[in-house]
Design an enzyme around this catalytic site. Structure first.
Site, short mmCIF file in Angstrom:
data_model
loop_
_atom_site.label_atom_id
_atom_site.label_comp_id
_atom_site.label_asym_id
_atom_site.label_seq_id
_atom_site.Cartn_x
_atom_site.Cartn_y
_atom_site.Cartn_z
N HIS A 4 -4.02 -15.54 6.12
CA HIS A 4 -2.70 -14.90 6.13
C HIS A 4 -2.55 -13.94 7.31
CE1 HIS A 4 -1.81 -16.66 2.27
NE2 HIS A 4 -2.92 -16.15 1.76
N ARG A 63 2.63 -12.00 1.87
CA ARG A 63 4.03 -12.18 1.49
C ARG A 63 5.01 -11.89 2.63
NH1 ARG A 63 5.19 -9.72 -4.35
NH2 ARG A 63 7.09 -10.92 -3.98
N PRO A 78 0.82 -1.21 0.00
CA PRO A 78 0.00 0.00 0.00
C PRO A 78 0.86 1.27 0.00
CG PRO A 78 -0.62 -1.52 1.78
CD PRO A 78 0.73 -1.92 1.28
N GLU A 79 0.29 2.35 -0.53
CA GLU A 79 0.98 3.64 -0.58
C GLU A 79 0.22 4.64 0.29
OE1 GLU A 79 1.88 4.66 -4.68
OE2 GLU A 79 1.83 2.55 -5.25
#
Length: 264
Positions: free
Chosen positions: A82, A100, A2-3
């Site tokens: 996750h 990830r 995310p930004e």
């Protein structure tokens, strides 16, 4: 991802849910990635701030919980396959979802970022009053980097990543490989205004949720700025301005999307 828009949206959604509540327990199985979490247990959450792509949870007792979402991290109100870490508050569980495993968390004395050196190197916040045109132009003049690489390195504007760098460069009609120091003042001002415009629009729409749905708001709702992407993720599709197929090229190790005609 995310930004800035996604991280700020997360901050705004979490603050009213958590402010004033004690953090009862932090559960995880990766002390190398989630550092000193035992220090936070029992502390009360006072506020949530943001710096660039970092979330800053201000805790009682002079502590701060610093979270970097990495490439695929995000907070959820429901557990997922996750879930890597869970924050237990009274009547509320907050789960850190990170497929990830690039996300990180540190509990530190407030403002002590010796373990997080990137926080001390961040440039100005592009949606703040401190983000001034003259300083932005000076940053461009000092750098021989390609524009895309400079936008990604966090020193010119904090919180900008792959998506919003591509979209801002398209709106400013600037090629991502153009050396920053070669821009005229007028071109630099176009980029400055395009960057602020793109980030503000994305924030208003809750950020961008891509096809993998990695980013979602804490309650599971997607952002919707992806519906306005002009170039990012649109390789081979027609440019919305001129119809030329969008190209993709790797710049600074990241896939970069641009229109060869509009940004030529």
């Amino acid at each position: 991802m995310p930004e800035l828009p996604e991280v700020e949206t997360t901050r705004r959604r979490l603050l009213p849910l958590l402010q004033g509540k004690p953090l009862l327990r932090v559960r995880h199985q990766d002390p190398g990635r989630y550092r000193h979490t035992e220090r936070a247990e029992g502390a009360r959450l006072l506020d949530i701030g943001r710096r660039g792509k970092f979330l800053l949870f201000a805790l009682s007792g002079g502590l701060e919980m610093v979270v970097h979402l990495g490439m695929t991290g995000g907070f959820r109100l429901e557990a997922t396959p996750h879930t890597r870490l869970t924050l237990e508050f009274p009547s509320l569980l907050l789960h850190f979802h990170d497929p990830r495993r690039f996300g990180r968390l540190w509990v530190v004395e407030r403002g002590d970022y010796r373990e997080i050196p990137l926080l001390g190197r961040l440039g100005p916040e592009p949606l703040s009053e401190g983000f001034q045109l003259e300083g932005f132009l000076q940053g461009l003049r000092r750098s021989a980097k390609p524009l895309k690489a400079l936008l990604l390195d966090q020193t010119l504007a904090a919180g900008v990543g792959n998506i919003y760098a591509d979209e801002a460069l398209f709106r400013a009609r600037l090629h991502p490989l153009r050396p920053a120091q070669e821009l005229s003042p007028g071109e630099g001002e176009r980029l400055y205004r395009a960057l602020r415009e793109v980030l503000a629009e994305a924030l208003a729409l809750g950020g961008s949720t891509l096809s993998d749905r990695t980013y979602q708001q804490p309650d599971g709702r997607p952002g919707s700025f992806q519906e306005r992407h002009a170039v990012y993720g649109r390789e081979g599709l027609p440019c919305p301005a001129c119809g030329t197929p969008i190209r993709r090229q790797v710049v600074a190790g990241r896939s970069t999307h641009f229109c060869p005609r509009c940004q030529g």
